[in-house]
Design a protein around this motif. Structure first.
Motif, PDB file in Angstrom:
ATOM      1  N   GLN A  15      -6.262   4.508   1.197  1.00 37.13           N
ATOM      2  CA  GLN A  15      -7.237   5.573   1.746  1.00 37.13           C
ATOM      3  C   GLN A  15      -8.701   5.012   1.561  1.00 37.13           C
ATOM      4  O   GLN A  15      -9.659   5.268   2.723  1.00 37.13           O
ATOM      5  CB  GLN A  15      -7.359   6.769   0.353  1.00 37.13           C
ATOM      6  CG  GLN A  15      -5.950   7.386   0.362  1.00 37.13           C
ATOM      7  CD  GLN A  15      -5.980   8.072  -1.144  1.00 37.13           C
ATOM      8  OE1 GLN A  15      -6.862   8.048  -1.765  1.00 37.13           O
ATOM      9  NE2 GLN A  15      -4.795   8.766  -1.444  1.00 37.13           N
ATOM     10  N   TRP A  18      -8.708   2.900   5.155  1.00 35.45           N
ATOM     11  CA  TRP A  18      -8.738   4.027   6.391  1.00 35.45           C
ATOM     12  C   TRP A  18     -10.106   4.388   6.512  1.00 35.45           C
ATOM     13  O   TRP A  18     -10.583   4.477   7.730  1.00 35.45           O
ATOM     14  CB  TRP A  18      -7.704   5.265   6.060  1.00 35.45           C
ATOM     15  CG  TRP A  18      -6.407   4.861   6.345  1.00 35.45           C
ATOM     16  CD1 TRP A  18      -5.707   3.776   6.939  1.00 35.45           C
ATOM     17  CD2 TRP A  18      -5.358   5.325   5.683  1.00 35.45           C
ATOM     18  NE1 TRP A  18      -4.482   3.840   6.607  1.00 35.45           N
ATOM     19  CE2 TRP A  18      -3.795   4.805   5.818  1.00 35.45           C
ATOM     20  CE3 TRP A  18      -5.350   6.289   4.505  1.00 35.45           C
ATOM     21  CZ2 TRP A  18      -2.923   4.967   5.405  1.00 35.45           C
ATOM     22  CZ3 TRP A  18      -4.095   6.666   4.199  1.00 35.45           C
ATOM     23  CH2 TRP A  18      -2.853   6.116   4.592  1.00 35.45           C
ATOM     24  N   GLU A  19     -10.783   4.815   5.424  1.00 36.63           N
ATOM     25  CA  GLU A  19     -12.317   5.143   5.655  1.00 36.63           C
ATOM     26  C   GLU A  19     -13.449   4.033   5.792  1.00 36.63           C
ATOM     27  O   GLU A  19     -14.041   4.421   6.723  1.00 36.63           O
ATOM     28  CB  GLU A  19     -12.700   6.054   4.419  1.00 36.63           C
ATOM     29  CG  GLU A  19     -13.897   6.451   4.214  1.00 36.63           C
ATOM     30  CD  GLU A  19     -14.256   7.548   5.540  1.00 36.63           C
ATOM     31  OE1 GLU A  19     -15.285   7.885   5.958  1.00 36.63           O
ATOM     32  OE2 GLU A  19     -13.236   8.249   5.727  1.00 36.63           O
ATOM     33  N   LYS A  22     -12.889   3.197   9.561  1.00 41.38           N
ATOM     34  CA  LYS A  22     -12.789   4.489  10.239  1.00 41.38           C
ATOM     35  C   LYS A  22     -11.595   4.614  11.336  1.00 41.38           C
ATOM     36  O   LYS A  22     -12.003   4.803  12.509  1.00 41.38           O
ATOM     37  CB  LYS A  22     -14.178   4.582  11.066  1.00 41.38           C
ATOM     38  CG  LYS A  22     -15.499   4.742  10.062  1.00 41.38           C
ATOM     39  CD  LYS A  22     -16.765   4.563  10.863  1.00 41.38           C
ATOM     40  CE  LYS A  22     -18.005   5.033  10.093  1.00 41.38           C
ATOM     41  NZ  LYS A  22     -17.955   4.237   8.805  1.00 41.38           N
ATOM     42  N   PHE A  24      -9.546   6.766  11.655  1.00 37.28           N
ATOM     43  CA  PHE A  24      -9.160   7.973  12.232  1.00 37.28           C
ATOM     44  C   PHE A  24     -10.426   8.650  12.904  1.00 37.28           C
ATOM     45  O   PHE A  24     -10.505   9.771  13.059  1.00 37.28           O
ATOM     46  CB  PHE A  24      -8.413   8.834  11.355  1.00 37.28           C
ATOM     47  CG  PHE A  24      -7.039   8.163  10.941  1.00 37.28           C
ATOM     48  CD1 PHE A  24      -5.672   8.248  11.617  1.00 37.28           C
ATOM     49  CD2 PHE A  24      -6.769   7.380   9.999  1.00 37.28           C
ATOM     50  CE1 PHE A  24      -4.634   7.841  11.682  1.00 37.28           C
ATOM     51  CE2 PHE A  24      -5.634   6.802   9.240  1.00 37.28           C
ATOM     52  CZ  PHE A  24      -4.465   6.974  10.391  1.00 37.28           C
ATOM     53  N   ASP A  60      -2.560  16.819   8.870  1.00 32.71           N
ATOM     54  CA  ASP A  60      -2.458  15.362   8.882  1.00 32.71           C
ATOM     55  C   ASP A  60      -1.541  14.650   9.374  1.00 32.71           C
ATOM     56  O   ASP A  60      -1.658  13.679  10.131  1.00 32.71           O
ATOM     57  CB  ASP A  60      -2.611  14.751   7.261  1.00 32.71           C
ATOM     58  CG  ASP A  60      -3.114  13.480   7.255  1.00 32.71           C
ATOM     59  OD1 ASP A  60      -4.370  13.038   7.473  1.00 32.71           O
ATOM     60  OD2 ASP A  60      -2.397  12.511   6.662  1.00 32.71           O
ATOM     61  N   ARG A  64      -1.854  11.793  12.724  1.00 31.96           N
ATOM     62  CA  ARG A  64      -1.170  10.415  12.662  1.00 31.96           C
ATOM     63  C   ARG A  64      -0.302  10.150  13.736  1.00 31.96           C
ATOM     64  O   ARG A  64      -0.357   9.330  14.359  1.00 31.96           O
ATOM     65  CB  ARG A  64      -0.582  10.160  11.061  1.00 31.96           C
ATOM     66  CG  ARG A  64      -1.891  10.275  10.211  1.00 31.96           C
ATOM     67  CD  ARG A  64      -0.954   9.971   8.820  1.00 31.96           C
ATOM     68  NE  ARG A  64      -2.106  10.122   7.517  1.00 31.96           N
ATOM     69  CZ  ARG A  64      -2.610   8.956   7.311  1.00 31.96           C
ATOM     70  NH1 ARG A  64      -2.323   7.809   7.838  1.00 31.96           N
ATOM     71  NH2 ARG A  64      -3.351   9.006   6.124  1.00 31.96           N
ATOM     72  N   SER A 113      -9.038  13.780  -0.045  1.00 29.12           N
ATOM     73  CA  SER A 113      -8.971  12.213  -0.019  1.00 29.12           C
ATOM     74  C   SER A 113      -8.030  11.629  -0.543  1.00 29.12           C
ATOM     75  O   SER A 113      -6.990  10.806  -0.405  1.00 29.12           O
ATOM     76  CB  SER A 113     -10.175  11.634  -0.202  1.00 29.12           C
ATOM     77  OG  SER A 113     -11.057  11.993   0.729  1.00 29.12           O
ATOM     78  N   VAL A 118      -6.532  12.339   6.459  1.00 30.89           N
ATOM     79  CA  VAL A 118      -7.700  11.745   7.127  1.00 30.89           C
ATOM     80  C   VAL A 118      -8.340  12.599   8.355  1.00 30.89           C
ATOM     81  O   VAL A 118      -7.718  13.257   9.003  1.00 30.89           O
ATOM     82  CB  VAL A 118      -7.015  10.544   7.842  1.00 30.89           C
ATOM     83  CG1 VAL A 118      -6.707   9.407   6.941  1.00 30.89           C
ATOM     84  CG2 VAL A 118      -6.022  10.832   8.833  1.00 30.89           C
ATOM     85  N   TYR A 119      -9.682  12.530   8.116  1.00 31.70           N
ATOM     86  CA  TYR A 119     -10.582  13.290   8.979  1.00 31.70           C
ATOM     87  C   TYR A 119     -11.843  12.306   9.475  1.00 31.70           C
ATOM     88  O   TYR A 119     -12.185  11.373   8.769  1.00 31.70           O
ATOM     89  CB  TYR A 119     -11.462  14.370   8.222  1.00 31.70           C
ATOM     90  CG  TYR A 119     -10.183  15.528   7.581  1.00 31.70           C
ATOM     91  CD1 TYR A 119      -9.556  16.303   8.393  1.00 31.70           C
ATOM     92  CD2 TYR A 119      -9.888  15.323   6.128  1.00 31.70           C
ATOM     93  CE1 TYR A 119      -8.567  17.200   7.905  1.00 31.70           C
ATOM     94  CE2 TYR A 119      -8.957  16.494   5.619  1.00 31.70           C
ATOM     95  CZ  TYR A 119      -8.155  17.275   6.568  1.00 31.70           C
ATOM     96  OH  TYR A 119      -7.392  17.924   6.127  1.00 31.70           O
TER      97      TYR A 119
END
Length: 811
Positions: A15, A18-19, A22, A24, A60, A64, A113, A118-119
């Motif tokens: 998590q 991915w953030e 960035k 996604f 989600d 993906r 989260s 994922v946004y």
């Protein structure tokens, strides 16, 4: 899950990564196909529960999956943070709505989260911020400029508990949809959006929405409620007064035995003024005002009161009594009807109750035993229409009414203009100013936003709490400069949500509501996901506003959502999971015990996404055990380095067949069967490993399995992908194509029987011939011991599944 798999550490690792990277986040890239994936943004008025997570798991997964397919995916998140849900929650907790809302937003973001959802958080919006509601106000001004926003006195639905006006759509079975309190009627000055100007376009364009659920289209079609017929004028006997009547069956005009006015009809008081009927009629009118439209239209005995007046039927000059009855609504048609008991059951019941005449105008079919008849047939008792069929008679009478100048062909709609005024604190201020000299004047665009002030007393009091804030109310008229007052009502929160999907395309623009070029790239929304409870309200309003902005040249599309999916509800203790029912299941304990991936898989596996599903605490155990098996295979599998065999080839073929099915299931929103297919593949792969699996084949199959698992259980899939050294981040791996040759040229198990008893099972090609099947059966060592002592008299072959040998003397 096994202690060797630390789901909390693994999930936080991915998590955070991915953030941080960035992974996604979206950018406008004209070289790539776009996919705008959106769920209806939530009210930040309470914690998320398992019912919410079902919806977010679907969204989600698609983000993906489509990204792996090569799409430039936009999946943003924001907050419907104005309105009654947030305000009522704040009133209950004693915390200011702004503080409560912003605290709750952070809480819900953390919960999302933790799910691994994922946004593109760089596009986050919240409707209670000035940066957002400035453009709500700009939109209001544009509608006002185009004659689509106006103010008038109107009977409205009033919730005494929430102390505010409700739109018709917000009244359910006579009660407020939010708090359940009985709704009453009041007359108030209100602001409206003229959605009725778009009624026909809204109706016609439903036909283009081929990827919407049919039940949603039907609900919108019925709510718009197009009716074709005629409007004609009736004179009041002995006066110069008249009123117009709308009917969908003008052919029945000769059967009119009375006329009915709605209690709110402006002619009612004039008709009875100074007569002996005045007191009874006005008492009835007052009583009717306290009933909602839904109550007045409900099944049951109808009531009414005679006015003492008569109207003249324009086709035959006959006198018909004028009644007032609450089953006639001022908002539909003209607020007056011709009553034809012979062809309308409601009129028949009323006529029987009050002893009024009944004249049939359509010939009944043989054996008819009912009362009113509204079917086809030949006209009777209808003057110059006699002998005509109904459809022909309708055209003939409309032509006659138009020729005589007393009527015209008319189309009406059930849809009413959108009432946007709310007497509550927590909403977007309406950018209008009332001046004693100039009347209502719009706030200049350069003065936007009209800032929503913080106040300490925001409890509902029957008027907007903003009315008690002098520094907000008192202002100067933009036109003459004189003392004036701001509008203190706030906007319906559905205004906020009627265009938020457009702001996501350009969320930080402080010069315009959005950049039309960016909207042109992203719109329309490719996949929209949310509850069917919004079929009439939000979806209708969003379609309306999009069409207005399209007509202004700002949006290239006039329908905002290409594909709509409405998910089923999660049920617990026999009811929809909701905080108000006290049956919610909080996800936090399940995160700690099982992890996010197990929750996601269970939400996907629990049943078809369109259907309601019953929550079971024990149900999550199955997905958890499945993930445990996958982890052990990925970290503990003992494999062989050897040449490929047919069994290896079949294992790979099974993986490709699963890939074909999962791809099809994802595209069809059949997520539960996709999970089942992966579980089956994992079981097959586990057997393969125990039987001495080949390393290269295992890696080929396991790679495919992790790719298929990534949209559903992304944390464990990414971790195992990295640990096995399969390449760069799994999220960047393209979605594979299945091998048609492997998928179609499959190996099946052929059963060999001797005299009806199973003696062997042989793996054979699916397209094996009867001759080859017989040869393999006869050569089988296990079969030969049963055929050596006797002659094979007959061979029954059913390729590729069965060979049965009939032997004369077998043991």
């Amino acid at each position: 899950m096994a202690s060797s798999y630390d789901h909390e550490a693994v999930e936080k690792k991915w998590q955070d990564r991915w953030e941080a990277e960035k992974t996604f986040y979206a950018t406008e890239d004209p070289t790539r196909p776009k996919f705008y994936n959106l769920q209806m943004y939530p009210y930040p008025s309470g914690d998320l529960h398992m019912g919410h997570l079902r919806n977010y798991s679907y969204v989600d997964l698609l983000t993906r999956y489509r990204r792996m397919q090569g799409y430039n995916v936009l999946s943003p998140m924001g907050w419907d943070s104005f309105g009654l849900p947030a305000e009522n929650a704040a009133i209950q907790t004693g915390i200011h709505p702004r503080v409560f809302t912003e605290r709750q937003i952070e809480r819900m973001k953390a919960q999302l989260s933790r799910l691994g959802a994922v946004y593109d958080w760089s596009r986050e919006i919240a409707s209670h911020t000035p940066e957002y509601y400035r453009w709500d106000q700009w939109l209001f001004l544009k509608l006002y400029e185009r004659g689509l926003a106006y103010r008038r006195m109107a009977p409205v639905n009033w919730c005494p508990q929430d102390q505010t006006v409700l739109a018709n759509e917000q009244v359910v079975d006579g009660a407020c949809e939010r708090c359940g309190s009985p709704v009453v009627r009041r007359d108030l000055e209100q602001w409206f959006f003229k959605i009725t100007d778009y009624a026909q376009r809204l109706l016609d364009d439903l036909e283009r929405l081929e990827e919407w659920p049919e039940r949603v289209r039907v609900m919108q079609r019925n709510w718009i409620g197009r009716s074709e017929g005629a409007t004609f004028t009736m004179q009041v006997e002995g006066t110069d007064l008249s009123f117009d009547v709308f009917t969908t069956r003008p052919d029945t005009i000769f059967g009119m035995t009375f006329a009915v006015l709605a209690p709110e009809h402006p002619l009612v008081e004039t008709l009875v003024a100074g007569t002996s009927f005045e007191g009874e009629v006005l008492d009835y009118v007052e009583k009717a005002k306290n009933a909602t439209e839904l109550e007045r239209m409900a099944e049951g005995e109808k009531s009414g009161v005679f006015t003492g007046r008569y109207a003249i039927n324009p086709v035959n000059g006959e006198r018909v009594p004028i009644w007032v009855a609450d089953y006639v609504l001022m908002g539909y048609g003209t607020g007056a009807i011709m009553a034809v008991p012979g062809e309308d059951q409601r009129d028949w019941d009323f006529a029987e109750k009050y002893g009024l005449g009944i004249v049939p105008t359509v010939e009944r079919p043989d054996g008819w035993e009912g009362k009113a008849y509204d079917g086809p047939g030949r006209k009777i008792n209808s003057g110059f229409l006699d002998g005509l069929e109904v459809d022909e008679a309708i055209e003939r009478i409309i032509g006659w009414l138009e020729e005589k100048g007393v009527g015209r062909r008319t189309v009406t709609y059930r849809l009413r203009d959108w009432l946007i005024s709310r007497q509550r604190y927590w909403g977007c201020p309406i950018p209008m100013i009332e001046c004693p000299e100039c009347g209502w004047v719009p706030v200049p665009e350069d003065d936007l936003p009209v800032i929503h002030p913080d106040v300490e007393d925001y409890a509902p009091k029957g008027r907007s709490p903003l009315a008690g804030v002098p520094e907000f109310v008192e202002t100067a008229c933009p036109r003459c400069g004189g003392a004036a007052r701001r509008e203190t009502d706030t906007m319906d929160t559905f205004v906020d949500s009627s265009w938020y999907f457009l702001r996501f395309c350009d969320p930080h623009n402080d010069q315009a509501i959005f950049d039309p070029d960016k909207v042109a790239y992203w719109m329309p929304v490719d996949q929209y996901i949310g509850g069917v409870e919004h079929a009439v309200l939000h979806l209708m309003y969003a379609r309306f506003v999009t069409k207005v902005l399209h007509d202004m040249g700002l949006v290239p599309v006039d329908e905002p959502f290409t594909r709509l999916f409405t998910q089923g509800m999660l049920i617990k203790d026999g009811a929809k999971m909701s905080k108000s029912k006290g049956n919610v299941v909080a996800p936090d304990p399940y995160y700690e015990k099982y992890g996010a991936d197990a929750i996601r898989l269970y939400e996907l596996f629990i049943g078809p996404p369109t259907d309601d599903a019953v929550w079971s605490d024990a149900g999550i155990e199955g997905p958890s055990r499945f993930l445990d098996r996958v982890w052990r295979m990925g970290t503990e599998a003992v494999l062989e380095d050897r040449e490929e065999t047919p069994a290896d080839r079949e294992m790979l073929a099974e993986a490709h067949r699963t890939l074909r099915k999962v791809t099809d299931d994802f595209d069809r929103f059949s997520f539960n069967t996709a999970v089942a297919a992966l579980m089956s593949l994992a079981n097959r792969l586990g057997d393969y490993v125990r039987d001495g699996g080949r390393r290269e084949t295992f890696d080929q199959v396991f790679r495919l399995m992790l790719i298929m698992l990534a949209p559903m259980a992304p944390h464990i899939a990414h971790e195992l992908w990295e640990r096995r050294g399969y390449g760069s981040m799994l999220a960047d791996e393209p979605w594979p194509a299945w091998d048609p040759e492997l998928v179609e040229r499959r190996v099946v198990t052929m059963v060999v029987q001797v005299n009806g008893k199973v003696r062997d099972r042989i793996e054979v090609p699916a397209d094996i011939t009867a001759e080859e099947a017989e040869r393999r059966a006869l050569e089988s060592p296990r079969v030969r011991r049963w055929t050596e002592s006797g002659a094979v008299r007959r061979v029954v072959v059913r390729p590729p599944r069965l060979v049965n040998l009939v032997v004369a003397d077998s043991r």
